[in-house]
Design a protein around this motif. Structure first.
Motif, PDB file in Angstrom:
ATOM      1  N   UNK A  63      -4.775 -11.991  13.250  1.00 57.58           N
ATOM      2  CA  UNK A  63      -3.742 -10.804  13.261  1.00 57.58           C
ATOM      3  C   UNK A  63      -2.745 -10.965  14.519  1.00 57.58           C
ATOM      4  N   UNK A  64      -1.320 -10.773  13.859  1.00 62.78           N
ATOM      5  CA  UNK A  64      -0.411 -10.731  14.682  1.00 62.78           C
ATOM      6  C   UNK A  64       0.411  -9.146  14.671  1.00 62.78           C
ATOM      7  N   UNK A  65       0.735  -8.620  16.005  1.00 62.09           N
ATOM      8  CA  UNK A  65       1.211  -7.371  15.869  1.00 62.09           C
ATOM      9  C   UNK A  65       2.641  -7.551  16.505  1.00 62.09           C
ATOM     10  N   UNK A  66       3.787  -7.138  15.700  1.00 62.32           N
ATOM     11  CA  UNK A  66       5.106  -7.151  16.286  1.00 62.32           C
ATOM     12  C   UNK A  66       5.545  -5.766  16.701  1.00 62.32           C
ATOM     13  N   UNK A  67       6.007  -5.468  17.715  1.00 64.18           N
ATOM     14  CA  UNK A  67       6.415  -4.496  18.141  1.00 64.18           C
ATOM     15  C   UNK A  67       7.990  -4.589  18.532  1.00 64.18           C
ATOM     16  N   UNK A  68       8.843  -4.327  17.509  1.00 67.24           N
ATOM     17  CA  UNK A  68      10.211  -4.255  17.628  1.00 67.24           C
ATOM     18  C   UNK A  68      10.907  -2.861  18.332  1.00 67.24           C
ATOM     19  N   UNK A  69      11.778  -2.875  19.361  1.00 69.70           N
ATOM     20  CA  UNK A  69      12.638  -1.784  19.657  1.00 69.70           C
ATOM     21  C   UNK A  69      13.553  -1.252  18.684  1.00 69.70           C
ATOM     22  N   UNK A  70      14.494  -0.617  18.999  1.00 69.50           N
ATOM     23  CA  UNK A  70      15.457   0.077  18.273  1.00 69.50           C
ATOM     24  C   UNK A  70      16.268  -1.183  17.374  1.00 69.50           C
ATOM     25  N   UNK A  71      16.544  -0.990  16.064  1.00 74.56           N
ATOM     26  CA  UNK A  71      16.982  -2.079  15.297  1.00 74.56           C
ATOM     27  C   UNK A  71      18.650  -1.881  15.538  1.00 74.56           C
ATOM     28  N   UNK A  72      19.287  -3.054  15.600  1.00 71.96           N
ATOM     29  CA  UNK A  72      20.596  -3.251  15.592  1.00 71.96           C
ATOM     30  C   UNK A  72      21.223  -2.580  14.207  1.00 71.96           C
TER      31      UNK A  72
END
Length: 279
Positions: free
Chosen positions: A127-136
């Protein structure tokens, strides 16, 4: 072969293009009833995460899956989704989560997604987890008022956040899907600098070549508008981050640079690529 759920979204569309351009076999999964345009060589499978068994045909022969859950995912039977995925022989899952799962894990808006992360980690899959902040791309909500009146209304006009270009999320996802070296990692994905709503409107105006007025909403005005398309807990969680971000939510993460070997794209670059939507 790679499976991409949420294939019609801002990240999914770009991720499919990256995979197809690399020559990888890919399947786009969405629940859309209308015809879905996908890159050459990509097949589309209609399925609904609310019915995990509907995923089974798409998963046959898949090496890895990009999992995007709508909202906080509280309505989904994630253990069953993972069971179907594992039974299909999938080896790796890349989950699109949210930065707020790390910064506000117990809030009503993000606790369900925190639980999903835990299930993915315990699934037995890589597994890899991506935690993006607010999207442009959240600025797309401004497209109609910019087209019709050259104005934008938003709250907290001078509070900065390091918004992330969805294309950068997609590029990180493509790397994680193809390379098991990223298994077991949680990546926080942000843009290269803090950007306020007022500054983002100025970037759009520069790209457009015309002035755009900025009207600062009160929190109550913003809440009323957001409640038209978002559930109350998500509205409150979003307003809390937009209005009073903690230090970690304003931190510039190195993870995009470390995975991709280049800096993340700026909001101004996103605006330049997408300005025709605002004309």
């Amino acid at each position: 072969m790679f499976v991409v759920t949420g294939a019609t979204g801002n990240v999914g569309r770009r991720l499919l293009s990256i995979l197809a351009a690399s020559g990888a076999a890919a399947t786009a999964v969405s629940r859309a009833r209308r015809p879905v345009v996908v890159p050459d060589g990509v097949r589309h499978h209609r399925a609904d995460l609310e019915r995990p068994e509907s995923l089974r045909p798409a998963l046959a022969g898949a090496e890895a899956v990009y999992l995007l859950v709508e909202g906080a995912g509280a309505h989904l039977n994630v253990p069953e989704i993972l069971r179907v995925t594992t039974a299909a022989g999938v080896k790796r899952i890349v989950l699109q989560s949210s930065q707020a799962v790390g910064t506000r894990p117990t809030t009503a808006s993000h606790a369900p997604l925190h639980a999903i992360e835990d299930l993915v980690r315990r699934s037995g899959l890589g597994w890899t987890i991506l935690r993006p902040g607010g999207f442009a791309s959240n600025a797309l909500a401004w497209a109609e008022p910019v087209r019709n009146g050259r104005t934008v209304a938003a709250p907290f006009g001078d509070v900065g956040l390091p918004v992330i270009d969805p294309d950068d999320i997609a590029e990180v996802a493509a790397v994680a899907l193809r390379d098991g070296a990223h298994d077991g990692h949680t990546y926080e994905l942000t843009g290269p600098a803090l950007s306020t709503p007022r500054e983002r409107v100025a970037d759009l105006a520069t790209a457009l070549g015309e002035p755009i007025g900025f009207i600062e909403q009160t929190p109550d005005e913003a809440r009323e508008q957001m409640l038209r398309f978002m559930p109350p807990p998500v509205v409150e969680g979003t307003l809390a981050i937009l209005g009073a971000p903690i230090a970690r939510e304003q931190r510039i993460s190195p993870d995009v640079s470390e995975v991709l070997g280049r800096p993340p794209r700026s909001f101004a670059a996103w605006a330049g690529r997408n300005i025709d939507i605002f004309r």
